[in-house]
Design a protein around this motif. Sequence first.
Motif, PDB file in Angstrom:
ATOM      1  N   GLU A 170       0.800  -1.202   0.219  1.00  0.00           N
ATOM      2  CA  GLU A 170      -0.081  -0.099   0.109  1.00  0.00           C
ATOM      3  C   GLU A 170       1.000   1.341   0.036  1.00  0.00           C
ATOM      4  O   GLU A 170       0.725   2.199  -0.614  1.00  0.00           O
ATOM      5  CB  GLU A 170      -0.936  -0.094   1.083  1.00  0.00           C
ATOM      6  CG  GLU A 170      -1.805  -0.845   1.258  1.00  0.00           C
ATOM      7  CD  GLU A 170      -2.661  -0.999   2.570  1.00  0.00           C
ATOM      8  OE1 GLU A 170      -3.996  -1.279   2.320  1.00  0.00           O
ATOM      9  OE2 GLU A 170      -2.284  -1.087   3.586  1.00  0.00           O
ATOM     10  N   LEU A 171       1.933   1.382   0.920  1.00  0.00           N
ATOM     11  CA  LEU A 171       2.785   2.468   0.832  1.00  0.00           C
ATOM     12  C   LEU A 171       3.481   2.545  -0.584  1.00  0.00           C
ATOM     13  O   LEU A 171       3.616   3.797  -0.859  1.00  0.00           O
ATOM     14  CB  LEU A 171       3.787   2.048   2.036  1.00  0.00           C
ATOM     15  CG  LEU A 171       3.139   2.363   3.509  1.00  0.00           C
ATOM     16  CD1 LEU A 171       4.317   1.966   4.547  1.00  0.00           C
ATOM     17  CD2 LEU A 171       2.365   3.533   3.664  1.00  0.00           C
ATOM     18  N   ASP A 172       4.055   1.447  -0.972  1.00  0.00           N
ATOM     19  CA  ASP A 172       4.579   1.532  -2.464  1.00  0.00           C
ATOM     20  C   ASP A 172       3.610   2.021  -3.497  1.00  0.00           C
ATOM     21  O   ASP A 172       4.150   2.959  -4.396  1.00  0.00           O
ATOM     22  CB  ASP A 172       5.102   0.061  -2.758  1.00  0.00           C
ATOM     23  CG  ASP A 172       6.035  -0.472  -1.786  1.00  0.00           C
ATOM     24  OD1 ASP A 172       6.820   0.372  -1.217  1.00  0.00           O
ATOM     25  OD2 ASP A 172       6.620  -1.788  -2.060  1.00  0.00           O
ATOM     26  N   ASP A 173       2.336   1.741  -3.386  1.00  0.00           N
ATOM     27  CA  ASP A 173       1.401   2.464  -4.287  1.00  0.00           C
ATOM     28  C   ASP A 173       1.251   4.084  -4.002  1.00  0.00           C
ATOM     29  O   ASP A 173       1.194   4.687  -5.141  1.00  0.00           O
ATOM     30  CB  ASP A 173       0.013   1.690  -4.083  1.00  0.00           C
ATOM     31  CG  ASP A 173      -0.217   0.296  -4.478  1.00  0.00           C
ATOM     32  OD1 ASP A 173       0.729  -0.102  -5.318  1.00  0.00           O
ATOM     33  OD2 ASP A 173      -1.002  -0.479  -4.190  1.00  0.00           O
ATOM     34  N   MET A 174       1.185   4.400  -2.722  1.00  0.00           N
ATOM     35  CA  MET A 174       1.156   5.607  -2.428  1.00  0.00           C
ATOM     36  C   MET A 174       2.644   6.397  -3.084  1.00  0.00           C
ATOM     37  O   MET A 174       2.489   7.562  -3.572  1.00  0.00           O
ATOM     38  CB  MET A 174       1.045   5.891  -1.121  1.00  0.00           C
ATOM     39  CG  MET A 174       0.032   5.554  -0.386  1.00  0.00           C
ATOM     40  SD  MET A 174      -1.486   6.576  -1.003  1.00  0.00           S
ATOM     41  CE  MET A 174      -2.407   5.342  -1.931  1.00  0.00           C
ATOM     42  N   GLU A 175       3.698   5.849  -3.045  1.00  0.00           N
ATOM     43  CA  GLU A 175       4.805   6.264  -3.318  1.00  0.00           C
ATOM     44  C   GLU A 175       5.011   6.305  -5.204  1.00  0.00           C
ATOM     45  O   GLU A 175       5.409   7.412  -5.572  1.00  0.00           O
ATOM     46  CB  GLU A 175       6.215   5.452  -3.092  1.00  0.00           C
ATOM     47  CG  GLU A 175       7.560   6.391  -3.230  1.00  0.00           C
ATOM     48  CD  GLU A 175       8.504   5.492  -2.113  1.00  0.00           C
ATOM     49  OE1 GLU A 175       9.592   6.069  -2.446  1.00  0.00           O
ATOM     50  OE2 GLU A 175       8.265   5.213  -1.238  1.00  0.00           O
ATOM     51  N   THR A 176       3.916   5.390  -5.645  1.00  0.00           N
ATOM     52  CA  THR A 176       4.044   5.660  -7.078  1.00  0.00           C
ATOM     53  C   THR A 176       3.159   6.868  -7.456  1.00  0.00           C
ATOM     54  O   THR A 176       3.520   7.374  -8.703  1.00  0.00           O
ATOM     55  CB  THR A 176       3.489   4.279  -7.557  1.00  0.00           C
ATOM     56  OG1 THR A 176       4.070   3.092  -7.364  1.00  0.00           O
ATOM     57  CG2 THR A 176       3.077   4.153  -9.031  1.00  0.00           C
ATOM     58  N   ILE A 177       2.059   7.204  -6.601  1.00  0.00           N
ATOM     59  CA  ILE A 177       1.457   8.404  -6.977  1.00  0.00           C
ATOM     60  C   ILE A 177       2.393   9.614  -6.885  1.00  0.00           C
ATOM     61  O   ILE A 177       2.495  10.556  -7.757  1.00  0.00           O
ATOM     62  CB  ILE A 177       0.334   8.431  -5.761  1.00  0.00           C
ATOM     63  CG1 ILE A 177      -0.679   7.559  -6.052  1.00  0.00           C
ATOM     64  CG2 ILE A 177      -0.316   9.860  -6.040  1.00  0.00           C
ATOM     65  CD1 ILE A 177      -1.662   7.486  -4.963  1.00  0.00           C
ATOM     66  N   LEU A 178       3.543   9.632  -5.854  1.00  0.00           N
ATOM     67  CA  LEU A 178       4.448  10.782  -5.811  1.00  0.00           C
ATOM     68  C   LEU A 178       5.094  10.656  -7.131  1.00  0.00           C
ATOM     69  O   LEU A 178       5.448  11.906  -7.894  1.00  0.00           O
ATOM     70  CB  LEU A 178       5.441  10.451  -4.778  1.00  0.00           C
ATOM     71  CG  LEU A 178       5.187  11.055  -3.498  1.00  0.00           C
ATOM     72  CD1 LEU A 178       6.142  10.910  -2.496  1.00  0.00           C
ATOM     73  CD2 LEU A 178       5.007  12.698  -3.442  1.00  0.00           C
ATOM     74  N   HIS A 179       5.468   9.454  -7.718  1.00  0.00           N
ATOM     75  CA  HIS A 179       6.282   9.386  -8.914  1.00  0.00           C
ATOM     76  C   HIS A 179       5.548   9.993 -10.110  1.00  0.00           C
ATOM     77  O   HIS A 179       6.012  10.709 -10.979  1.00  0.00           O
ATOM     78  CB  HIS A 179       6.869   8.124  -9.355  1.00  0.00           C
ATOM     79  CG  HIS A 179       7.898   7.419  -8.297  1.00  0.00           C
ATOM     80  ND1 HIS A 179       7.900   6.206  -7.894  1.00  0.00           N
ATOM     81  CD2 HIS A 179       8.349   8.084  -7.363  1.00  0.00           C
ATOM     82  CE1 HIS A 179       8.786   5.819  -6.887  1.00  0.00           C
ATOM     83  NE2 HIS A 179       8.994   7.246  -6.435  1.00  0.00           N
ATOM     84  N   ALA A 180       4.317   9.805 -10.244  1.00  0.00           N
ATOM     85  CA  ALA A 180       3.511  10.187 -11.119  1.00  0.00           C
ATOM     86  C   ALA A 180       3.378  11.718 -11.428  1.00  0.00           C
ATOM     87  O   ALA A 180       2.948  12.509 -12.355  1.00  0.00           O
ATOM     88  CB  ALA A 180       2.092   9.732 -10.974  1.00  0.00           C
ATOM     89  N   HIS A 181       3.560  12.403 -10.157  1.00  0.00           N
ATOM     90  CA  HIS A 181       3.796  13.911 -10.160  1.00  0.00           C
ATOM     91  C   HIS A 181       4.957  14.327 -10.492  1.00  0.00           C
ATOM     92  O   HIS A 181       5.516  15.593 -10.583  1.00  0.00           O
ATOM     93  CB  HIS A 181       3.429  14.439  -8.829  1.00  0.00           C
ATOM     94  CG  HIS A 181       1.825  14.322  -8.342  1.00  0.00           C
ATOM     95  ND1 HIS A 181       1.095  15.462  -8.738  1.00  0.00           N
ATOM     96  CD2 HIS A 181       1.086  13.253  -7.788  1.00  0.00           C
ATOM     97  CE1 HIS A 181      -0.268  15.146  -8.472  1.00  0.00           C
ATOM     98  NE2 HIS A 181      -0.232  13.980  -7.898  1.00  0.00           N
ATOM     99  N   GLY A 182       6.133  13.418 -10.734  1.00  0.00           N
ATOM    100  CA  GLY A 182       7.367  13.814 -11.193  1.00  0.00           C
ATOM    101  C   GLY A 182       8.343  14.296 -10.169  1.00  0.00           C
ATOM    102  O   GLY A 182       9.304  14.764 -10.072  1.00  0.00           O
ATOM    103  N   LEU A 183       7.771  13.365  -8.882  1.00  0.00           N
ATOM    104  CA  LEU A 183       8.637  13.612  -7.556  1.00  0.00           C
ATOM    105  C   LEU A 183       9.283  12.262  -7.278  1.00  0.00           C
ATOM    106  O   LEU A 183       8.627  11.103  -7.353  1.00  0.00           O
ATOM    107  CB  LEU A 183       7.675  13.992  -6.569  1.00  0.00           C
ATOM    108  CG  LEU A 183       6.970  15.296  -6.558  1.00  0.00           C
ATOM    109  CD1 LEU A 183       6.127  15.527  -5.685  1.00  0.00           C
ATOM    110  CD2 LEU A 183       8.175  16.526  -6.746  1.00  0.00           C
TER     111      LEU A 183
END
Length: 202
Positions: A170-183
């Motif tokens: 679940e936390l990895d999925d949240m981090e993927t959302i960060l990556h989608a923002h270019g972060l």
Amino acid sequence: MNSRSSVGCLILAVIVLSDHVTEGAVLPGQCVRVSPAKVTEENISGRWYELRRVHSSETYEKCNYDDYTLSPSTFRQIWFLKINSSFYSEGRYAHSIAKALQPHPSRFGISASFVLDTTWARAPANDEPNFFVLYVDNRFAIVYFCEEFGRMKLDLAWIMSRDRKAKKAELDDMETILHAHGLHPKMVDVDQENCPPQDSTR
């Protein structure tokens, strides 16, 4: 200045040019332009436990939690966000308070772009947003702070949950959302094991 605290004091300590440098957060370059989520009093207010965050040598990463309060003001229909941050160290919880405001209210909803007050005593010097809620649902939230100074930037991010624990996937999925923002910040897990009881409200 003592910059050993959670989100509030860390940001304040660096922005007011303390002697401390935040490892892994002060970087060359400009802030990434992100697309914030929509927030309401109901979905962002309340207690959030920090489960992952940008690593810092100046803050503790033990039992961190934040109490968010989003409230309107009658003046210019501005929304204010107050963040009470806490972490556990040396046998007790330490607390700090940060304040942010939404400078440009939207008739389409409350855009989660805020100006974090880094002065304690007065309103921010400009209305350029520097604190963003990138994602929020009934369990998780992702918040991001970025402030430019000269050719450098202070880049911070937090993955938070309504619960003290979450699955790694679940936390990895949240981090993927960060990556989608270019972060792509370097993040560490916050230790939420064996945490002493904390205040239910403050």
